[in-house]
Design an enzyme around this catalytic site. Structure first.
Site, PDB file in Angstrom:
ATOM      1  CG  HIS A 156      -2.209   0.701   1.019  1.00  0.00           C
ATOM      2  ND1 HIS A 156      -2.686   1.656   1.901  1.00  0.00           N
ATOM      3  CD2 HIS A 156      -3.105   0.640   0.016  1.00  0.00           C
ATOM      4  CE1 HIS A 156      -3.839   2.127   1.443  1.00  0.00           C
ATOM      5  NE2 HIS A 156      -4.111   1.525   0.306  1.00  0.00           N
ATOM      6  CE  LYS A 158      -1.525   5.182  -0.647  1.00  0.00           C
ATOM      7  NZ  LYS A 158      -1.832   3.878  -1.038  1.00  0.00           N
ATOM      8  CG  ASP A 163      19.013  11.465  -9.330  1.00  0.00           C
ATOM      9  OD1 ASP A 163      19.024  10.437 -10.024  1.00  0.00           O
ATOM     10  OD2 ASP A 163      18.886  12.604  -9.810  1.00  0.00           O
TER      11      ASP A 163
END
Ligand SMILES: [Zn+2]
Length: 213
Positions: A156, A158, A163
């Site tokens: 779940h 996000k 870099d």
């Protein structure tokens, strides 16, 4: 003309410039030694969705701009564009760990980064990898490695790391529903104390999860 043929005034100017350059260098290291110079500036940005509209692709992406007399898009920087601008800053790596990714604009941006030589890795929820409109198959066609885990629990997260030094995270799934309809939050930060734990967690999941087949 040799260096020594220069007039006195020219020599003075050269000497002054040289002394200034050397002096400022010495001053820089002296200040650095005594910690008067702050470390690289930490950048923080907080975004809240939904956006009030979709940014005009022509206005932002074409040199000629938007030629519509009445444009249904908006000509201002939206939060989605801010996320895309950040992603576009990737020079070496982009690690994405996201529950669902159906937003075409972000999907295309990631493909463009891959074409530009950025090393991309994507972790995604197993069920959502094949959801309607998922960009994951597109990524696979472009040779972007995808990892997931077939379990009942949701992957779940996000978040994304650019870099290894910029973190994008929050409630925001990369879908147009989230962009234009949902109340969502996103934090973008270069604060090492936040970026590093996410980078470590990404690598841990990458090692634990399997290639999507
Ligand atoms: Zn327009």
């Amino acid at each position: 003309m040799s260096y020594f043929d220069l007039s006195n005034s020219k020599l003075k100017i050269i000497a002054a410039i040289t002394l200034t350059a050397v002096g400022s260098e010495i001053l820089y290291y002296a200040l650095k030694k005594f910690r008067r110079i702050p470390k690289a500036e930490v950048e923080n940005e907080v975004l809240f969705f939904p956006d009030k509209g979709i940014a005009c692709p022509a206005y932002f992406e074409r040199k000629s701009g938007c030629n519509q007399s009445v444009c249904s898009y908006i000509h201002e920087v939206t939060n989605l564009r801010r996320v895309i601008i950040r992603l576009r800053e990737a020079k070496k790596t982009l690690d994405v760990c996201i529950f669902i990714l159906t937003c075409q604009e972000i999907g295309q941006e990631i493909v463009n980064l891959k074409r530009n030589g950025v090393k991309i890795r994507v972790i995604v929820d197993y069920e959502m990898a094949n959801s309607t409109g998922s960009r994951i198959e597109l990524f696979r066609r472009h040779g972007i490695p995808i990892r997931t885990k077939k379990v009942l629990q949701l992957m779940h997260h996000k978040f994304a790391i650019i870099d290894g030094e910029c973190l994008i995270c929050g409630s925001f799934n990369w879908t147009m529903q989230a962009v234009t309809a949902n109340w969502e939050n996103v934090i973008i930060t270069s604060e090492p104390g936040l970026v590093q734990p996410f980078a470590i967690e990404f690598q841990r999941l990458w090692d634990e999860f399997s290639c999507l087949t």
